[in-house]
Write an enzyme that holds these catalytic residues in place. Structure first.
Site, PDB file in Angstrom:
ATOM      1  N   HIS A 182       0.862  -1.186   0.000  1.00 25.51           N
ATOM      2  CA  HIS A 182       0.000   0.000   0.000  1.00 25.51           C
ATOM      3  C   HIS A 182       0.894   1.231   0.000  1.00 25.51           C
ATOM      4  CE1 HIS A 182      -3.768   2.215   0.821  1.00 25.51           C
ATOM      5  NE2 HIS A 182      -2.936   3.084   1.386  1.00 25.51           N
ATOM      6  N   CYS A 183       0.739   2.061  -1.025  1.00 21.28           N
ATOM      7  CA  CYS A 183       1.609   3.223  -1.198  1.00 21.28           C
ATOM      8  C   CYS A 183       0.885   4.473  -0.700  1.00 21.28           C
ATOM      9  CB  CYS A 183       2.006   3.380  -2.670  1.00 21.28           C
ATOM     10  SG  CYS A 183       3.123   4.772  -2.963  1.00 21.28           S
TER      11      CYS A 183
END
Length: 375
Positions: A182-183
């Site tokens: 998850h960025c």
């Protein structure tokens, strides 16, 4: 004399008897405390016993509040990070157009002007396109109906089918197909459908920062020297003003436009160089993972599996790796040679191979994949 001896002996016997009683009481208290400790430990184990419990499970349980806090903070701060990326990138583009482009048009040769205009605008278009697609494209989620999938596991948090290479994102609170991570800079998960956009954005942003750092090196040196000269002249002007002499005139000061120009050039070079180092390292890391046909999560899983099989005298083979060159072709979606131009060097919204639910052999792969285990 004898009476004194008898009295002394009686006192000593009484003292020894008291010490003996105190020692017995002390031993009795220690024994009772040990019994209570063992009884409490036994009750606790009988209530919390689990054959799968180990040190890692206990540590994860203790850190669960920290995980919850990080997940929620990351979810809310994702919008801030996206705004920060857009703001910093826009500031660099504005400095290039306002400060550097007029200087390039005045001093460079026509050939260099054409090169900078062509490469700079191409790189900017690739950055904007891939960042927009990375934050707006869904990474892909498995269907909720069990009859749509065969031979899959069940997610313990979603209580839904989980295909191969799918993992649960605690921030999005959903399972993601071929999840990488998850960025927060995208405020989105990197998965099956937007992994290529994420990597391309990192690659072209690194190339753009390196381009600005190399092209603006001489300008940065001149601007830094000019700022130092500004500080020195400002100090001299203040000294002259403090002396109040009529025979000396204050040295000329730089205008606001000159100060803003030099500080903008220094800001551009420092920011681009820092981002090039940090983002370049991340890009190289993901390039190595793509070469091996892995994601960030699968790297840790495969490493543990490799160590486990090594103890048994076996060799682990990644079932989703088709060889270094074919891994890149599958990742970029290159089926024919012209796709290197139309799908890699130019903006392209084409979909990746497969649906993320099953992993059949792509048509661009020239060799069959290696078996999972080799003895």
């Amino acid at each position: 004399m004898r009476s004194r001896q008898r009295m002394f002996a009686a006192v000593m016997r009484l003292l020894l008897k008291c010490l003996r009683l105190g020692r017995r009481r002390r031993f009795r208290l220690v024994r009772q405390a040990e019994q209570l400790w063992h009884y409490g430990h036994l009750c606790l184990r009988s209530l919390l016993y689990n054959s799968f419990t180990n040190g890692d499970v206990v540590l994860d349980s203790l850190f669960e509040p920290v995980y919850w806090l990080v997940d929620h903070v990351t979810r809310w701060f994702g919008v801030v990070f996206v705004a920060l990326v857009i703001g910093l990138t826009s500031s660099i583009v504005a400095i290039v157009y306002i400060c550097l482009l007029p200087l390039i048009l005045q001093t460079y040769t026509p050939a260099w002007i054409c090169w900078h205009l062509a490469y700079g605008h191409w790189n900017l278009i690739m950055i904007v396109f891939h960042y927009y697609m990375a934050i707006t494209t869904s990474p892909g989620h498995p269907p909720q109906a069990k009859n749509d999938l065969t031979g899959v596991s069940i997610c313990r948090k979603c209580i839904a089918p989980k295909p191969a290479r799918t993992h649960h994102c605690s921030i999005c609170n959903r399972c993601v197909l071929k999840m990488d991570h998850h960025c927060p800079w995208l405020n989105n998960c990197v998965g099956h459908y937007n992994h290529r956009y994420f990597f391309s954005f990192c690659l072209f942003m690194t190339m753009g920062c390196i381009y600005c750092s190399i092209s603006g090196w001489e300008m940065f040196r001149d601007a830094y020297a000019a700022i130092e000269r500004m500080k020195l002249l400002e100090k001299e002007r203040l000294q002259v003003a403090a002396n109040q002499t009529y025979y000396q005139t204050p040295p000329p000061t730089f205008s606001f436009r000159q100060r803003a120009f030099h500080k903008s050039v220094v800001y551009l070079w420092v920011l681009c160089s820092s981002v090039a180092l940090a983002l370049g390292a991340l890009t190289l890391w993901h390039a190595a993972l793509i070469t091996r046909g892995e994601t960030s999560i699968e790297r840790h899983i495969n490493r543990k599996e490799r160590q486990r099989l090594q103890k048994k005298g076996k060799v682990f083979r990644n079932p989703y790796s088709y060889g270094s060159w074919d891994n890149w072709k599958v990742f970029l979606g290159v089926d024919v040679p012209r796709h290197w131009l139309t799908r890699v060097l130019l903006p392209s919204p084409h979909l990746p191979h497969g649906t993320g639910l099953s992993w059949d052999l792509p048509p661009c792969v020239t060799e069959q994949r290696a078996p999972l285990l080799a003895i």
